[in-house]
Design an enzyme around this catalytic site. Structure first.
Site, PDB file in Angstrom:
ATOM      1  N   PRO A  75     -28.446  73.537  17.704  1.00 20.45           N
ATOM      2  CA  PRO A  75     -28.378  72.863  16.314  1.00 20.45           C
ATOM      3  C   PRO A  75     -27.300  73.357  15.590  1.00 20.45           C
ATOM      4  O   PRO A  75     -26.892  74.583  15.586  1.00 20.45           O
ATOM      5  CB  PRO A  75     -29.768  73.451  15.841  1.00 20.45           C
ATOM      6  N   CYS A  76     -26.933  72.584  14.776  1.00 17.06           N
ATOM      7  CA  CYS A  76     -25.635  72.798  13.973  1.00 17.06           C
ATOM      8  C   CYS A  76     -25.948  73.043  12.191  1.00 17.06           C
ATOM      9  O   CYS A  76     -24.920  73.579  11.721  1.00 17.06           O
ATOM     10  CB  CYS A  76     -24.486  71.950  14.242  1.00 17.06           C
ATOM     11  N   GLN A  77     -27.198  72.737  12.039  1.00 19.14           N
ATOM     12  CA  GLN A  77     -27.134  72.734  10.355  1.00 19.14           C
ATOM     13  C   GLN A  77     -27.131  74.246   9.970  1.00 19.14           C
ATOM     14  O   GLN A  77     -26.489  73.996   8.769  1.00 19.14           O
ATOM     15  CB  GLN A  77     -28.807  72.240  10.145  1.00 19.14           C
ATOM     16  N   PHE A  79     -24.708  76.203  10.551  1.00 23.43           N
ATOM     17  CA  PHE A  79     -23.391  76.583  10.613  1.00 23.43           C
ATOM     18  C   PHE A  79     -22.492  75.680   9.674  1.00 23.43           C
ATOM     19  O   PHE A  79     -21.179  75.738   9.397  1.00 23.43           O
ATOM     20  CB  PHE A  79     -22.758  76.619  12.015  1.00 23.43           C
ATOM     21  N   SER A  80     -23.075  74.445   9.329  1.00 29.59           N
ATOM     22  CA  SER A  80     -22.405  73.164   9.000  1.00 29.59           C
ATOM     23  C   SER A  80     -21.953  73.556   7.363  1.00 29.59           C
ATOM     24  O   SER A  80     -22.838  73.880   6.765  1.00 29.59           O
ATOM     25  CB  SER A  80     -23.182  71.809   9.461  1.00 29.59           C
TER      26      SER A  80
END
Length: 317
Positions: A75-77, A79-80
């Protein structure tokens, strides 16, 4: 003939990474995903792969069959730039340690990770340093690249961080990331504007959206979208980054003018811009989830280039 090298896929989504590795000659022996609709799409397209639908924290690593390579588009949320940027203080960011937990048991020869470009800059570099340290403490040698796929022959701006960790030092040295190359296709080599889409994708001619977009579209060879700051036009021949919020706010789906009117691009066209083959399709799920899945997946051809190189240099597995 040598046996196919085996891949375990975590945070598999709809299977973009898996498809790229499969195309390069690897065998996907086990996959995990928590999103029920993404699992429906995965099973619809990977009918021979074992997919476990559950929270990764409930996975018993001993139940996973043996494999050579662990992949994870985690999951990237967290760090985005577009997300909350809470990093490891967000439980989704902490899921990285679940990858490490499984790696500790299964000891893969290679770990492949994909995340947002901002991963290296998040928290002044501390986040990426932590990831690097987690891998190096397990005796992995690390290579990474921040790449925009439009520089590798693919007509979409999509900047991502790709990390590959090797147990074998010589293999790490032998590995080379793909070389940049000019565009091989533009947007409208992928989207055929002379073919009429379903009626539901066309903006109603008396709607405010249609009137606003009509006044702005001055180039049938470009792609447009509504943003918080007005209507945005893509750069020549290259699509915007396809985002998961297309499934939350329908007006964020890119728009084109074709031979029949002004319309949003379809989920199948989104998949095509991500490099999926025509044979890859959706099961009976909502349009909202189709768009969300398109934005959450990866650009298949770029990861295919990486995985082909891995297949070329794998030794002593």
């Amino acid at each position: 003939m040598k046996n196919k090298y085996k891949v375990c896929s975590l945070f598999a989504g709809i299977g973009g990474i898996d498809l790229a590795f499969q195309q390069a000659g690897f065998e996907i022996v086990w996959a995990n995903e928590i999103d029920k609709d993404a699992c429906k799409t995965y099973r619809y397209n990977f009918r021979d792969t074992v997919l476990t639908e559950c929270d990764i924290r409930k996975v018993n690593a001993d139940d996973i069959p043996n494999f050579d390579i662990l992949t994870a588009g985690f999951p990237c949320q967290s760090f985005s730039v577009c997300g909350n940027k809470k990093g490891f203080s967000d439980e989704r960011g902490n899921l990285l340690f679940e990858i490490m937990r499984i790696a500790d048991v299964k000891k893969p020869k290679i770990i492949f990770l994909e995340n947002v470009a901002n991963l290296t800059e998040h928290d002044n570099g501390k986040t990426f340093n932590r990831i690097h340290n987690e891998l190096s403490e397990r005796n992995y040698y690390i290579r990474y690249i921040i790449a925009d796929v439009c520089n590798y022959g693919i007509p979409q701006h999509r900047m991502r961080t790709y990390i590959i960790a090797f147990k074998d030092y010589e293999m790490c040295i032998d590995f080379h990331f793909p070389k940049e190359q000019p565009l091989q296709k533009n947007i409208f080599d992928i989207i055929n504007s002379s073919v009429k889409a379903e009626k539901k994708f066309y903006l109603k001619e008396n709607s405010s959206q249609y009137l606003k977009m009509k006044s702005e579209i001055n180039d049938k060879n470009q792609i447009y979208r509504f943003t918080d700051y007005g209507i945005q036009k893509s750069k020549v021949e290259v699509s915007f980054t396809l985002k998961a919020n297309m499934g939350t706010w329908y007006n964020r789906v890119p728009i084109i003018k074709d031979d029949f009117g002004i319309r949003t691009i379809t989920p199948k066209e989104c998949l095509a811009l991500q490099g999926f083959p025509q044979s890859f399709d959706f099961p009976d799920i909502s349009l909202k989830n189709m768009y969300k899945q398109c934005g959450n997946t990866v650009v298949v051809p770029f990861i295919n280039q990486l995985s082909k190189e891995l297949n070329n240099i794998i030794k002593h597995i």
